[in-house]
Design a protein around this motif. Sequence first.
Motif, PDB file in Angstrom:
ATOM      1  N   THR A  45       0.874  -1.179  -0.093  1.00 33.54           N
ATOM      2  CA  THR A  45      -0.043  -0.222  -0.086  1.00 33.54           C
ATOM      3  C   THR A  45       0.891   1.127   0.103  1.00 33.54           C
ATOM      4  O   THR A  45       1.918   1.355   0.708  1.00 33.54           O
ATOM      5  CB  THR A  45      -0.942   0.060   1.254  1.00 33.54           C
ATOM      6  OG1 THR A  45      -1.688  -1.185   1.394  1.00 33.54           O
ATOM      7  CG2 THR A  45      -2.041   1.177   1.457  1.00 33.54           C
ATOM      8  N   ILE A  96      -6.909   1.061 -11.509  1.00 33.15           N
ATOM      9  CA  ILE A  96      -8.147   0.571 -10.438  1.00 33.15           C
ATOM     10  C   ILE A  96      -9.417   0.228 -11.187  1.00 33.15           C
ATOM     11  O   ILE A  96     -10.149  -0.800 -10.689  1.00 33.15           O
ATOM     12  CB  ILE A  96      -8.552   2.172  -9.759  1.00 33.15           C
ATOM     13  CG1 ILE A  96      -7.679   2.554  -8.789  1.00 33.15           C
ATOM     14  CG2 ILE A  96      -9.994   1.927  -9.152  1.00 33.15           C
ATOM     15  CD1 ILE A  96      -7.550   3.866  -8.376  1.00 33.15           C
ATOM     16  N   ASN A  99      -8.936  -3.361 -11.630  1.00 36.34           N
ATOM     17  CA  ASN A  99      -8.864  -4.075 -10.175  1.00 36.34           C
ATOM     18  C   ASN A  99      -7.548  -4.630 -10.011  1.00 36.34           C
ATOM     19  O   ASN A  99      -7.374  -5.392  -9.617  1.00 36.34           O
ATOM     20  CB  ASN A  99      -9.767  -5.059 -10.351  1.00 36.34           C
ATOM     21  CG  ASN A  99     -10.172  -5.697  -9.093  1.00 36.34           C
ATOM     22  OD1 ASN A  99     -10.108  -4.920  -7.853  1.00 36.34           O
ATOM     23  ND2 ASN A  99     -10.520  -6.861  -8.682  1.00 36.34           N
ATOM     24  N   CYS A 101      -5.390  -2.327  -8.600  1.00 38.32           N
ATOM     25  CA  CYS A 101      -5.091  -1.927  -7.279  1.00 38.32           C
ATOM     26  C   CYS A 101      -6.326  -1.278  -7.072  1.00 38.32           C
ATOM     27  O   CYS A 101      -7.209  -1.030  -7.809  1.00 38.32           O
ATOM     28  CB  CYS A 101      -3.839  -1.034  -7.295  1.00 38.32           C
ATOM     29  SG  CYS A 101      -4.165   0.683  -8.220  1.00 38.32           S
ATOM     30  N   ASP A 102      -6.557  -1.005  -5.767  1.00 29.56           N
ATOM     31  CA  ASP A 102      -7.642  -0.366  -4.990  1.00 29.56           C
ATOM     32  C   ASP A 102      -7.193   0.857  -4.203  1.00 29.56           C
ATOM     33  O   ASP A 102      -6.215   0.945  -4.029  1.00 29.56           O
ATOM     34  CB  ASP A 102      -8.300  -1.337  -3.884  1.00 29.56           C
ATOM     35  CG  ASP A 102      -9.257  -2.552  -4.634  1.00 29.56           C
ATOM     36  OD1 ASP A 102      -9.837  -2.239  -5.711  1.00 29.56           O
ATOM     37  OD2 ASP A 102      -9.354  -3.520  -3.853  1.00 29.56           O
ATOM     38  N   VAL A 104      -7.704   2.609  -0.885  1.00 28.71           N
ATOM     39  CA  VAL A 104      -7.930   2.304   0.675  1.00 28.71           C
ATOM     40  C   VAL A 104      -7.818   3.826   1.191  1.00 28.71           C
ATOM     41  O   VAL A 104      -7.063   4.643   1.345  1.00 28.71           O
ATOM     42  CB  VAL A 104      -6.722   1.520   1.078  1.00 28.71           C
ATOM     43  CG1 VAL A 104      -7.227   1.298   2.595  1.00 28.71           C
ATOM     44  CG2 VAL A 104      -6.852   0.262   0.365  1.00 28.71           C
ATOM     45  N   TYR A 109      -3.228   3.569  -2.294  1.00 28.76           N
ATOM     46  CA  TYR A 109      -3.273   2.599  -3.422  1.00 28.76           C
ATOM     47  C   TYR A 109      -2.930   1.263  -2.859  1.00 28.76           C
ATOM     48  O   TYR A 109      -1.664   1.247  -2.216  1.00 28.76           O
ATOM     49  CB  TYR A 109      -2.578   3.036  -4.676  1.00 28.76           C
ATOM     50  CG  TYR A 109      -3.407   4.406  -5.101  1.00 28.76           C
ATOM     51  CD1 TYR A 109      -4.235   4.539  -5.829  1.00 28.76           C
ATOM     52  CD2 TYR A 109      -2.829   5.533  -4.745  1.00 28.76           C
ATOM     53  CE1 TYR A 109      -4.906   5.550  -6.311  1.00 28.76           C
ATOM     54  CE2 TYR A 109      -3.422   6.656  -5.118  1.00 28.76           C
ATOM     55  CZ  TYR A 109      -4.404   6.739  -5.970  1.00 28.76           C
ATOM     56  OH  TYR A 109      -4.861   7.937  -6.326  1.00 28.76           O
ATOM     57  N   LYS A 110      -3.528   0.261  -3.040  1.00 27.55           N
ATOM     58  CA  LYS A 110      -3.173  -1.092  -2.419  1.00 27.55           C
ATOM     59  C   LYS A 110      -3.225  -2.333  -3.606  1.00 27.55           C
ATOM     60  O   LYS A 110      -4.150  -2.075  -4.395  1.00 27.55           O
ATOM     61  CB  LYS A 110      -3.842  -1.513  -1.384  1.00 27.55           C
ATOM     62  CG  LYS A 110      -3.890  -2.921  -0.796  1.00 27.55           C
ATOM     63  CD  LYS A 110      -4.710  -3.256   0.501  1.00 27.55           C
ATOM     64  CE  LYS A 110      -4.352  -4.728   0.878  1.00 27.55           C
ATOM     65  NZ  LYS A 110      -3.040  -4.978   1.297  1.00 27.55           N
ATOM     66  N   THR A 112      -4.135  -5.403  -5.459  1.00 26.26           N
ATOM     67  CA  THR A 112      -5.017  -6.189  -5.296  1.00 26.26           C
ATOM     68  C   THR A 112      -4.668  -7.802  -5.672  1.00 26.26           C
ATOM     69  O   THR A 112      -3.620  -8.034  -6.007  1.00 26.26           O
ATOM     70  CB  THR A 112      -6.303  -6.206  -6.231  1.00 26.26           C
ATOM     71  OG1 THR A 112      -5.870  -6.249  -7.530  1.00 26.26           O
ATOM     72  CG2 THR A 112      -7.076  -4.782  -5.890  1.00 26.26           C
ATOM     73  N   GLU A 113      -5.512  -8.844  -5.576  1.00 29.39           N
ATOM     74  CA  GLU A 113      -5.181 -10.125  -5.796  1.00 29.39           C
ATOM     75  C   GLU A 113      -4.707 -10.158  -7.405  1.00 29.39           C
ATOM     76  O   GLU A 113      -3.486 -10.855  -7.725  1.00 29.39           O
ATOM     77  CB  GLU A 113      -6.066 -11.100  -5.596  1.00 29.39           C
ATOM     78  CG  GLU A 113      -5.788 -12.520  -5.869  1.00 29.39           C
ATOM     79  CD  GLU A 113      -6.775 -13.834  -5.319  1.00 29.39           C
ATOM     80  OE1 GLU A 113      -6.813 -14.639  -5.901  1.00 29.39           O
ATOM     81  OE2 GLU A 113      -7.596 -13.287  -4.218  1.00 29.39           O
ATOM     82  N   LYS A 114      -5.310  -9.513  -8.144  1.00 34.06           N
ATOM     83  CA  LYS A 114      -5.202  -9.716  -9.568  1.00 34.06           C
ATOM     84  C   LYS A 114      -3.863  -8.907  -9.933  1.00 34.06           C
ATOM     85  O   LYS A 114      -3.102  -9.088 -10.773  1.00 34.06           O
ATOM     86  CB  LYS A 114      -6.389  -8.760 -10.368  1.00 34.06           C
ATOM     87  CG  LYS A 114      -6.191  -8.739 -11.891  1.00 34.06           C
ATOM     88  CD  LYS A 114      -7.479  -8.181 -12.466  1.00 34.06           C
ATOM     89  CE  LYS A 114      -7.359  -8.218 -14.110  1.00 34.06           C
ATOM     90  NZ  LYS A 114      -8.566  -7.618 -14.717  1.00 34.06           N
ATOM     91  N   GLY A 115      -3.669  -7.653  -9.012  1.00 31.38           N
ATOM     92  CA  GLY A 115      -2.497  -7.081  -9.003  1.00 31.38           C
ATOM     93  C   GLY A 115      -1.330  -7.839  -8.902  1.00 31.38           C
ATOM     94  O   GLY A 115      -0.091  -7.755  -9.293  1.00 31.38           O
TER      95      GLY A 115
END
Length: 163
Positions: A45, A96, A99, A101-102, A104, A109-110, A112-115
């Motif tokens: 993040t 974003i 998907n 990163c998200d 938060v 910016y975090k 994601t699993e896809k990232g």
Amino acid sequence: MKEQELNIKKLSFTQRPIPIPADYRPMYKIALIVLTLRLCCRAETSNLLKLHLFSWALSSDKNISKLKDYVTSNFQTDFSVWSIEPALNRALQYAIAENICDVVNGKNYKLTEKGFKFYQMINSDTELFDKEKSFLTFIGKSKITDSRINAMSNQWNINYAEN
């Protein structure tokens, strides 16, 4: 304009190849964001300013060297303002939307699993982003913290606001 002045019978466009520098290609920037979040950010993040710092550093060998020198000197050498680039902001919007990163808490910016899967794909190729991966691994997750970024940006106000 009057309607009669716009008497256009045919309009055509010819596509011409225009090279776009890698720094402006969204997928290139997204890959750098993913690498940065994974290799240099605790809990994968980061705030926007930190992402801009690493994007700036990775834009040239000179900038990489400057940031490395700053870190190896235990943050004692002079370090000036780094650039904020719109191409990174656009890439974050795409990341974003895809998907990768998200956002938060509305400001960080975090990954994601896809990232993370995208990171694994990038990391599995030993020649892809070799220089970037080497630099980001050198920096690691603990050398440039959010508090360090804040201290660096506070220096902007002290050193550059009066000039």
